[in-house]
Design a protein around this motif. Structure first.
Motif, mmCIF file in Angstrom:
data_model
loop_
_atom_site.group_PDB
_atom_site.id
_atom_site.type_symbol
_atom_site.label_atom_id
_atom_site.label_comp_id
_atom_site.label_asym_id
_atom_site.label_seq_id
_atom_site.Cartn_x
_atom_site.Cartn_y
_atom_site.Cartn_z
ATOM 1 N N UNK A 22 0.874 -1.457 -0.148
ATOM 2 C CA UNK A 22 -0.055 0.046 -0.053
ATOM 3 C C UNK A 22 0.871 1.171 -0.202
ATOM 4 N N UNK A 23 0.344 2.182 -0.716
ATOM 5 C CA UNK A 23 1.193 3.467 -0.797
ATOM 6 C C UNK A 23 0.479 4.450 0.168
ATOM 7 N N UNK A 24 1.527 5.113 1.065
ATOM 8 C CA UNK A 24 1.119 6.025 2.095
ATOM 9 C C UNK A 24 1.318 7.246 1.536
ATOM 10 N N UNK A 25 0.122 7.828 1.418
ATOM 11 C CA UNK A 25 0.135 9.236 1.288
ATOM 12 C C UNK A 25 -0.217 10.208 2.219
ATOM 13 N N UNK A 85 -1.799 16.309 7.841
ATOM 14 C CA UNK A 85 -0.851 15.235 8.540
ATOM 15 C C UNK A 85 -1.533 13.778 8.543
ATOM 16 N N UNK A 86 -2.776 13.576 8.236
ATOM 17 C CA UNK A 86 -3.639 12.343 8.305
ATOM 18 C C UNK A 86 -2.860 11.460 6.951
ATOM 19 N N UNK A 87 -3.021 10.180 7.048
ATOM 20 C CA UNK A 87 -2.538 9.401 5.900
ATOM 21 C C UNK A 87 -3.596 8.701 5.176
ATOM 22 N N UNK A 88 -3.259 8.473 3.800
ATOM 23 C CA UNK A 88 -4.060 7.761 2.952
ATOM 24 C C UNK A 88 -3.510 6.552 2.498
ATOM 25 N N UNK A 89 -4.139 5.347 2.162
ATOM 26 C CA UNK A 89 -3.530 4.081 1.905
ATOM 27 C C UNK A 89 -3.837 3.742 0.480
ATOM 28 N N UNK A 90 -3.258 3.982 -0.543
ATOM 29 C CA UNK A 90 -3.720 3.594 -2.029
ATOM 30 C C UNK A 90 -3.128 2.132 -2.279
ATOM 31 N N UNK A 91 -4.212 1.488 -2.919
ATOM 32 C CA UNK A 91 -3.935 -0.070 -3.356
ATOM 33 C C UNK A 91 -3.272 0.334 -4.786
ATOM 34 N N UNK A 92 -2.512 -0.946 -5.187
ATOM 35 C CA UNK A 92 -1.675 -0.886 -6.810
ATOM 36 C C UNK A 92 -2.852 -0.854 -7.694
ATOM 37 N N UNK A 93 -4.256 -0.816 -7.241
ATOM 38 C CA UNK A 93 -5.176 -0.805 -8.513
ATOM 39 C C UNK A 93 -5.727 0.790 -8.548
ATOM 40 N N UNK A 94 -5.382 1.796 -7.540
ATOM 41 C CA UNK A 94 -5.332 3.184 -7.664
ATOM 42 C C UNK A 94 -6.536 3.602 -6.772
ATOM 43 N N UNK A 95 -7.071 2.661 -5.890
ATOM 44 C CA UNK A 95 -7.963 2.974 -5.210
ATOM 45 C C UNK A 95 -7.586 3.238 -3.820
ATOM 46 N N UNK A 96 -8.556 3.868 -2.819
ATOM 47 C CA UNK A 96 -8.030 4.113 -1.531
ATOM 48 C C UNK A 96 -8.886 3.299 -0.501
ATOM 49 N N UNK A 97 -8.091 2.904 0.865
ATOM 50 C CA UNK A 97 -8.655 2.276 1.884
ATOM 51 C C UNK A 97 -9.912 3.495 2.335
ATOM 52 N N UNK A 98 -11.027 3.030 2.656
ATOM 53 C CA UNK A 98 -12.032 3.912 3.043
ATOM 54 C C UNK A 98 -12.822 3.363 4.107
ATOM 55 N N UNK A 99 -13.525 4.195 5.188
ATOM 56 C CA UNK A 99 -14.431 3.674 6.298
ATOM 57 C C UNK A 99 -15.764 3.562 5.669
ATOM 58 N N UNK A 100 -16.434 2.331 5.784
ATOM 59 C CA UNK A 100 -17.869 2.311 5.231
ATOM 60 C C UNK A 100 -18.796 1.980 6.302
#
Length: 491
Positions: A291-294, A300-315
């Motif tokens: 996961x790419x940490x942006x 200063x919060x982090x986003x986590x991107x998958x190699x498919x280009x989508x992000x982790x998200x709270x559902x």
């Protein structure tokens, strides 16, 4: 179309070195300019900006945000807050890679030494030539402008291929090595790209390239005057036939974000292999577990991107899925640094925990074993640190390290159960001495902890619980009680 998150081409920042090996320097007092700097610190760094109407015209902005200008008599000042007509320059590249800077309105050339700088020469002589020393962090992703694809090490073919849609994994890290005005391209396994496309262990004439700029893009010229270009179906990076750079020979450098894998308390890796839900259920690390940490510059919060280009998200019900395509509040996570492990808090204020089936859900109010994750940085096997006063480099005559140099040493970063060992070029390890000095001649490894606190910056904590910082004298110390500007590092 490649989409590397927040990445845009890095703004080109550099030092300019005159014929006496001195750097062009912008002083705060009176906005004066001289060529007296002996190394590249903040005052010696210039940012290149292009004119929006005419791509050939450039402006040179100092660290004070003021623009270099020349009047009709060749007098040089650097006080303009906005680029006015006298700030317009043309870059005239020479065959050895140096630049001549020509005033666009008056067609005279800029040069000189020490306090005697002017822009009045009618022809280009030795005094009007400037070598370019890039100031950006030398580890980046390399994007082909024509192919819109990223370079990566293709170990099976023993080459650098330019055919990735996204720069993913350690293979996509390119390290620029600067030596005597030339640049070499180093792969993650410490080999150098040769002009014939082969990867070799030694840095020689055939692995040294002159950097040229063309409309804000980079071109790499080899010792025979030919340019690196991607060739063939896999985009093998090697010198082509062109002795003038066209679109095929142009590249952008993009920021290389940290890429990480997570291991949960069940000893399995967090993955997107099973679809949209994020679960700790895999035994091997692949692109699906990376996961790419942006890190958001403001919050200063982090986003986590998958190699498919989508992000982790709270559902709903606290579940974490990889369904977000845009950054929004539910894709933002807080990381708590807890020594060898991290805890992650979602936008609902709850901690992410690993359920019995491996699924990640943000449902916990407190942190126990199920809320702790092992996080491993995978795309920095080679560590280059740049602080507020310069690069980290071995001290010439002792076992200490300098933190204020314009040249850098490359160190090895070795993962050790949530901590890291840092190895010097000589095979010895870093450690913090009793007096708080960071030393580079340890026989046995000592643990350091990386905390990714800001966009593009890491804090490094020693086993003594103190942070690594550059002190006033330029020495790397391991005694920082808390994180401030002196203990944040570009990596």
């Amino acid at each position: 179309m490649p989409t590397n998150g927040l990445s845009r081409a890095l703004k080109l920042q550099f030092g300019l070195i005159n014929y006496e090996n001195r750097y062009l320097t912008a002083e705060a007092f009176g906005f004066k300019v001289n060529a007296s700097g002996i190394s590249m610190k903040k005052k010696q760094i210039w940012t290149l900006e292009q004119d929006e109407q005419d791509g050939q015209v450039v402006f040179l902005r100092s660290h004070l945000g003021r623009y270099l200008a020349s009047d009709k008599d060749g007098k040089i000042v650097c006080g303009a807050e906005k680029p006015d007509p006298e700030c317009r320059f043309l870059i005239v590249p020479q065959s050895d890679g140096r630049w001549a800077l020509q005033s666009e309105p008056f067609l005279r050339y800029f040069g000189g030494s020490a306090d005697y700088l002017s822009c009045f020469a009618q022809v280009i002589g030795e005094q009007e030539l400037w070598a370019v020393h890039l100031a950006l962090h030398p580890q980046a992703s390399l994007l082909s402008v024509a192919r819109k694809r990223y370079a990566h090490l293709s170990a099976s073919d023993g080459e650098i291929s330019v055919d990735s849609n996204i720069p993913w994994g350690v293979d996509s890290l390119v390290t620029l090595v600067y030596l005597d005005g030339k640049y070499s391209l180093k792969t993650c396994d410490s080999r150098f790209l040769s002009s014939d496309g082969k990867l070799v262990k030694e840095n020689t004439n055939n692995t040294s390239f002159t950097l040229e700029l063309k409309s804000g893009k980079l071109a790499f010229k080899d010792c025979d005057g030919k340019y690196l270009t991607p060739l063939g179906p896999t985009g093998t990076l090697r010198s082509g036939r062109c002795s003038k750079p066209g679109k095929d020979e142009l590249f952008d450098l993009e920021e290389s974000h940290p890429q990480v894998v997570f291991q949960a308390t069940n000893k399995r890796f967090v993955s997107v292999k099973q679809g949209v839900s994020i679960s700790a259920n895999q035994d091997v690390e692949t692109d699906m577990e990376t996961f790419q940490m942006e890190i958001d510059k403001e919050s200063k919060k982090s986003m986590f991107r998958t190699n498919g280009g989508s992000y982790w998200t709270l559902v709903s019900h606290g579940e974490i899925q990889s369904t977000a395509t845009e950054v929004e509040v539910n894709t933002m996570f807080d990381i708590e640094w807890r020594g060898r492990r991290v805890a992650i808090r979602a936008s609902n204020g709850k901690y992410v925990c690993t359920k019995k089936n491996g699924q990640l859900s943000a449902v916990s109010d407190t942190v126990g074993d199920d809320e702790l994750l092992l996080m491993k940085l995978i795309n920095r096997p080679m560590l280059i640190l740049h602080g507020e006063n310069g690069f980290v480099c071995h001290h010439k005559n002792s076992n200490t390290l300098d933190a204020n140099r314009s040249v850098y040493d490359i160190f090895s970063l070795i993962f050790n159960d949530g901590a890291y060992n840092i190895k010097s070029v000589n095979g010895k390890f870093w450690y913090v001495s009793n007096s708080g000095l960071v030393c580079s001649d340890g026989e046995k490894s000592e643990d350091f902890f990386l905390e990714f606190l800001e966009h593009g910056r890491v804090a490094i904590k020693g086993s003594n619980g103190k942070y690594l910082r550059g002190d006033q004298g330029g020495t790397l110390m391991g005694d920082g009680p808390s994180v401030d500007a002196s203990s944040l590092w570009e990596y």
